[in-house]
Scaffold this motif. Structure first.
Motif, short mmCIF file in Angstrom:
data_model
loop_
_atom_site.label_atom_id
_atom_site.label_comp_id
_atom_site.label_asym_id
_atom_site.label_seq_id
_atom_site.Cartn_x
_atom_site.Cartn_y
_atom_site.Cartn_z
N LEU A 169 6.20 12.60 11.72
CA LEU A 169 5.28 11.50 11.99
C LEU A 169 4.39 11.25 10.77
CD1 LEU A 169 4.19 12.49 15.62
CD2 LEU A 169 5.87 10.76 14.94
N PRO A 170 3.94 10.00 10.58
CA PRO A 170 3.13 9.69 9.40
C PRO A 170 1.87 10.54 9.27
CG PRO A 170 3.81 7.67 10.51
CD PRO A 170 4.22 8.80 11.38
N ASP A 171 1.21 10.83 10.38
CA ASP A 171 -0.02 11.62 10.30
C ASP A 171 0.23 13.06 9.87
OD1 ASP A 171 -1.68 9.55 10.96
OD2 ASP A 171 -1.63 9.94 13.11
N ASP A 172 1.49 13.51 9.94
CA ASP A 172 1.83 14.87 9.52
C ASP A 172 2.28 14.92 8.06
OD1 ASP A 172 1.32 15.81 12.08
OD2 ASP A 172 3.36 15.40 12.76
N ILE A 173 2.52 13.76 7.46
CA ILE A 173 3.00 13.70 6.08
C ILE A 173 2.03 12.82 5.30
CG2 ILE A 173 4.93 13.13 4.57
CD1 ILE A 173 6.45 13.20 7.50
N VAL A 174 1.03 13.43 4.67
CA VAL A 174 -0.06 12.70 4.02
C VAL A 174 0.05 12.87 2.51
CG1 VAL A 174 -2.55 12.44 3.80
CG2 VAL A 174 -1.54 13.04 6.03
N ILE A 175 0.08 11.74 1.79
CA ILE A 175 0.03 11.75 0.33
C ILE A 175 -1.30 11.13 -0.08
CG2 ILE A 175 1.11 11.00 -1.81
CD1 ILE A 175 3.75 10.82 -0.34
N GLU A 176 -2.14 11.93 -0.69
CA GLU A 176 -3.49 11.50 -1.04
C GLU A 176 -3.63 11.41 -2.55
OE1 GLU A 176 -8.13 13.07 -0.56
OE2 GLU A 176 -6.50 14.04 0.56
N LYS A 177 -4.12 10.29 -3.03
CA LYS A 177 -4.30 10.12 -4.47
C LYS A 177 -5.76 10.33 -4.83
CE LYS A 177 -3.46 7.06 -8.38
NZ LYS A 177 -4.76 7.29 -9.01
N ARG A 178 -5.99 11.21 -5.78
CA ARG A 178 -7.33 11.47 -6.29
C ARG A 178 -7.35 11.23 -7.79
NH1 ARG A 178 -8.80 17.18 -3.21
NH2 ARG A 178 -8.77 16.36 -1.07
N GLY A 179 -8.54 11.11 -8.32
CA GLY A 179 -8.67 10.84 -9.74
C GLY A 179 -8.64 9.34 -10.01
N LYS A 180 -9.37 8.91 -11.02
CA LYS A 180 -9.47 7.49 -11.33
C LYS A 180 -8.17 7.00 -11.92
CE LYS A 180 -14.46 7.34 -11.90
NZ LYS A 180 -14.62 6.67 -10.61
N GLY A 181 -7.77 5.83 -11.50
CA GLY A 181 -6.54 5.23 -11.99
C GLY A 181 -6.42 3.82 -11.45
N ASP A 182 -5.53 3.05 -12.05
CA ASP A 182 -5.41 1.65 -11.68
C ASP A 182 -4.58 1.45 -10.41
OD1 ASP A 182 -6.93 0.98 -13.78
OD2 ASP A 182 -5.32 0.25 -15.04
N THR A 183 -3.53 2.23 -10.24
CA THR A 183 -2.61 1.98 -9.13
C THR A 183 -2.30 3.26 -8.37
OG1 THR A 183 -0.72 2.31 -10.61
CG2 THR A 183 -1.51 0.05 -10.34
N PHE A 184 -1.75 3.08 -7.19
CA PHE A 184 -1.24 4.20 -6.40
C PHE A 184 0.29 4.10 -6.38
CE2 PHE A 184 -2.05 6.76 -2.25
CZ PHE A 184 -1.17 7.73 -2.68
N VAL A 185 0.82 3.04 -5.77
CA VAL A 185 2.28 2.85 -5.71
C VAL A 185 2.62 1.51 -6.34
CG1 VAL A 185 4.30 2.78 -4.22
CG2 VAL A 185 2.34 4.20 -3.57
N ASP A 186 3.41 1.53 -7.41
CA ASP A 186 3.89 0.34 -8.11
C ASP A 186 5.38 0.19 -7.84
OD1 ASP A 186 2.03 -1.18 -9.36
OD2 ASP A 186 2.15 -0.19 -11.28
N CYS A 187 5.81 -0.95 -7.32
CA CYS A 187 7.22 -1.15 -6.99
C CYS A 187 7.81 -2.32 -7.78
CB CYS A 187 7.39 -1.43 -5.49
SG CYS A 187 6.92 -0.04 -4.44
N THR A 188 8.91 -2.05 -8.47
CA THR A 188 9.63 -3.10 -9.19
C THR A 188 11.13 -3.04 -8.92
OG1 THR A 188 9.83 -1.68 -11.16
CG2 THR A 188 7.93 -3.15 -11.08
N GLY A 189 11.58 -2.11 -8.09
CA GLY A 189 13.00 -1.95 -7.80
C GLY A 189 13.55 -3.08 -6.96
N ALA A 190 14.87 -3.27 -7.02
CA ALA A 190 15.52 -4.36 -6.29
C ALA A 190 15.46 -4.16 -4.78
CB ALA A 190 16.97 -4.49 -6.74
N ASP A 191 15.55 -2.93 -4.31
CA ASP A 191 15.55 -2.67 -2.86
C ASP A 191 14.97 -1.28 -2.61
OD1 ASP A 191 15.91 -2.80 -0.16
OD2 ASP A 191 18.10 -2.61 -0.21
N ILE A 192 13.69 -1.22 -2.32
CA ILE A 192 12.98 0.04 -2.11
C ILE A 192 12.61 0.15 -0.63
CG2 ILE A 192 10.90 1.36 -2.68
CD1 ILE A 192 10.88 -0.16 -5.37
N LYS A 193 12.83 1.33 -0.05
CA LYS A 193 12.50 1.56 1.36
C LYS A 193 11.55 2.76 1.44
CE LYS A 193 16.80 -0.23 3.37
NZ LYS A 193 17.42 -0.73 2.13
#
Length: 659
Positions: free
Chosen positions: A395-419
């Motif tokens: 479940l989503p609440d059991d799998i947490v990805i947390e970003k810390r530290g200053k930065g411009d982006t978290f997730v950048d997507c440019t692929g043709a088909d990303i899931k």
């Protein structure tokens, strides 16, 4: 502000005390200052670096935003015009600046030298100086001798700009006002004033129009609230504008000195008009960045340079498993559910990682990343350029990805088909949104997005599909939809953001109409509107022209409810009236508030889409094209806004932002 009449002695003393109190209120300390307290002075000092032992100087460069804001608004500029800035500044300095008896370091890019101030020319914002005794100078040029310095000062008639002087510290407190006043002048001419400001008169005072937005931008940059790419763009635009304006002034000067109607003069006139147009365009771009609201509304058109790796050289696809710890039970479950759900015909390579960032960086085209339950903290950005699948095992609440530290982006997507599926993303200390789709298609399913700034940004030519997900906490919009993009939102919750969904202006001739589908979403508890459409103010002026040509346009098919028999053709005149608020909602009286919101959004989007067609037809007509293909003339926007619920949004379900 009119020049003040001469005050009696007691009144002048009260005025001076008021200025002192305002300038010195809430002065904070800074890390580079001397540790020991200075009796009599409310300011701190610092020792300049270098081989030459200069005396301590006042530390005034680290003032807070509100300190500078209050000084410029209340004491220096008030409601002056741009042409009156120098006059108002001179009047302020006459009240607070000691006219003589203080020392300063004359600081340039080439040298620093200690001088004594003997007088101040307030009108010219310059100080009359002489070299201090003993002579102290530090120069990057070894041949810069005492005689050279005397010769240079003689050329300058011993008059130096105040902003080039750093006041030597005095613990009596007598020169505190002088140091602060010069700091405000220095900061203003280095960071706020533009050489073209004086030629721009406006009904708004100069402080409101220019000083406040530029001051806010300066501190937003200092406090890491502006994307690094946008800062580079702003500096480049500023440099271009300054160069173009300098060329324009030189050209204008040469024309004023030319009395003949020569061919060269005519050519110069044309060049001048081109330069003027270029300068105006650059100034408008600068203003968009300087204004915090417009900066947010229009966003930063970042060009992602992420390069796709393509297929792995050996042609194999790899499954990456992410887990902080791996147990036999977890491995057996993975093998049963994900890795080998049925007898494998081919061997599959599996790579194990302790964090999701390293797994994504190791991916090639067609790879899969499986993230096991856990709380993962990352300090870098996810840059996904290949078509991969990123899925959580649980479940989503059991799998947490947390970003810390200053930065411009978290997730950048440019692929043709990303899931991406079944993961909770948590954002901290962010400058840009939590997920940005620059191009290609990205599908987000069964995810949770806990945002910090904006939420999801769908750039031009990108496609985004979001299903069964929850997005909240954005200080901007939950979802930003750019012109020419395709966005499908189905069965999501978007709540507790500044705005729910923001649709960028697409009326410009260079933009394509976005394709938007919103089905069964719950958009609630947002500070502003559930959905906001950005469009130019000129839109309302052009509607009258469009109404004169209504017989030449076809109605657009719009689905406004979940029932097929409710879909019908909408008359163009009704659409334009709806866009100007002159018609009632296109809905039956018994429709609920939520369904009315769906209808209002559809009608407004179609009205804007129709207006774009009218504007394009008018441009073609002006070019002499009297007949055109129907597909070119009536750019239909696919609109499917069905079954969405709008609850408890601060300003309502739908609104427009005019610029």
């Amino acid at each position: 502000m009119a020049p003040e009449p001469e005050l009696p002695g007691w009144a002048a003393e009260e005025e001076l005390e008021r200025l002192e109190k305002g300038l010195f209120e809430n002065e904070d300390s800074c890390s580079d200052c001397s540790d020991h307290a200075k009796p009599g002075s409310s300011l701190q000092s610092f020792v300049p670096e270098g081989k030459t032992h200069f005396p301590e100087m006042f530390q005034t460069s680290q003032l807070l935003f509100y300190e500078r804001f209050r000084a410029y608004q209340d004491y220096i500029l008030a409601d002056c015009k741009a042409s009156e800035v120098k006059e108002f500044t001179a009047e302020f300095l006459e009240k607070v600046l000691e006219p003589s008896g203080w020392r300063a370091v004359w600081h340039t890019n080439v040298f620093e030298v200690l001088v004594e101030v003997t007088d101040v020319d307030f009108t010219a914002l310059k100080a009359v100086v002489r070299l201090a005794d003993p002579y102290l100078c530090e120069s990057q040029v070894s041949a810069f001798t005492l005689e050279c310095m005397k010769e240079l000062l003689d050329l300058k008639e011993y008059r130096l700009p105040l902003q080039e002087l750093w006041v030597v510290f005095d613990d009596s407190g007598l020169f505190d006002q002088t140091a602060l006043a010069i700091e405000h002048v220095r900061f203003f001419y280095q960071n706020i004033w533009r050489s073209w400001d004086e030629e721009e008169e406006d009904e708004y005072d100069y402080f409101v129009r220019c000083v406040e937005p530029r001051l806010r931008l300066h501190y937003d940059i200092l406090e890491d609230r502006v994307p690094s790419g946008l800062i580079v763009d702003y500096q480049n635009l500023l440099t271009q504008c300054e160069e173009s304006y300098r060329k324009f002034l030189n050209l204008r000067s040469s024309l004023s000195n030319c009395n003949s109607d020569s061919e060269q003069e005519n050519i110069s006139m044309v060049e001048g008009l081109k330069l003027y147009s270029e300068i105006e365009q650059l100034k408008q771009k600068l203003k968009l960045i300087e204004n915090p609201l417009l900066r947010y509304v229009f966003g930063y058109q970042k060009n992602s340079n992420i390069q796709a790796k393509g297929i792995r050289p050996n042609g194999q696809k790899v499954t990456h498993v992410v887990s902080s710890t791996m147990t036999t039970g977890l491995l057996q479950s993975l093998l049963r559910d994900r890795l080998c759900p049925e007898p494998c015909k081919e061997e599959t390579e599996i790579q194990f990682h302790s964090d999701p960032l390293s797994a994504i960086n190791a991916c090639y085209e067609g790879d899969t990343v499986i993230v096991c339950p856990g709380h993962y903290v990352v300090h870098g950005a996810f840059s996904i350029a290949d078509s991969i699948e990123l899925e959580g095992y649980g479940l989503p609440d059991d799998i947490v990805i947390e970003k810390r530290g200053k930065g411009d982006t978290f997730v950048d997507c440019t692929g043709a088909d990303i899931k991406i599926s079944s993961i909770k993303f948590v954002q901290h200390d962010a400058v840009e949104g939590i997920l940005i789709i620059h191009r290609g298609k990205t599908t987000l399913e069964n995810c949770v997005l806990q945002c910090e700034t904006t939420g999801v940004t769908v750039r031009t030519s990108a496609e985004f599909l979001m299903k069964n997900s929850d997005l909240y906490g954005a200080k901007g919009a939950g979802v930003e939809i750019y012109p020419g993009s395709k966005c499908t939102l189905s069965d999501n919750g978007i709540h507790h953001c500044k705005e729910g969904i923001l649709i960028k202006d697409f009326l410009d001739e260079h933009y394509d109409i976005p394709k938007i589908s919103m089905v069964n979403n719950v958009i609630h508890n947002n500070e502003g509107y559930g959905v906001v459409l950005v469009k130019p103010t000129i839109f309302s002026d052009l509607q009258e022209d469009a109404q004169d040509e209504t017989e030449e346009n076809k109605a657009l098919k719009v689905q406004t409810s979940g029932e097929a028999d409710e879909a019908g053709r909408v008359d163009l005149e009704e659409l334009i009236q709806c866009a100007t608020g002159k018609m009632e909602l296109y809905a039956r009286a018994e429709l609920s508030e939520q369904v009315e919101g769906n209808c209002e959004i559809v009608n407004e989007l179609v009205a804007a889409s129709t207006q774009k067609g009218q504007m394009k037809k008018k441009r073609l007509s002006e070019l002499g094209i009297t007949q055109a293909d129907d597909n070119l003339m009536s750019q239909e926007m696919f609109v499917s806004i069905v079954g969405n619920q709008f609850k408890w949004n601060g300003k309502g379900s739908f609104g427009t932002f005019l610029f």
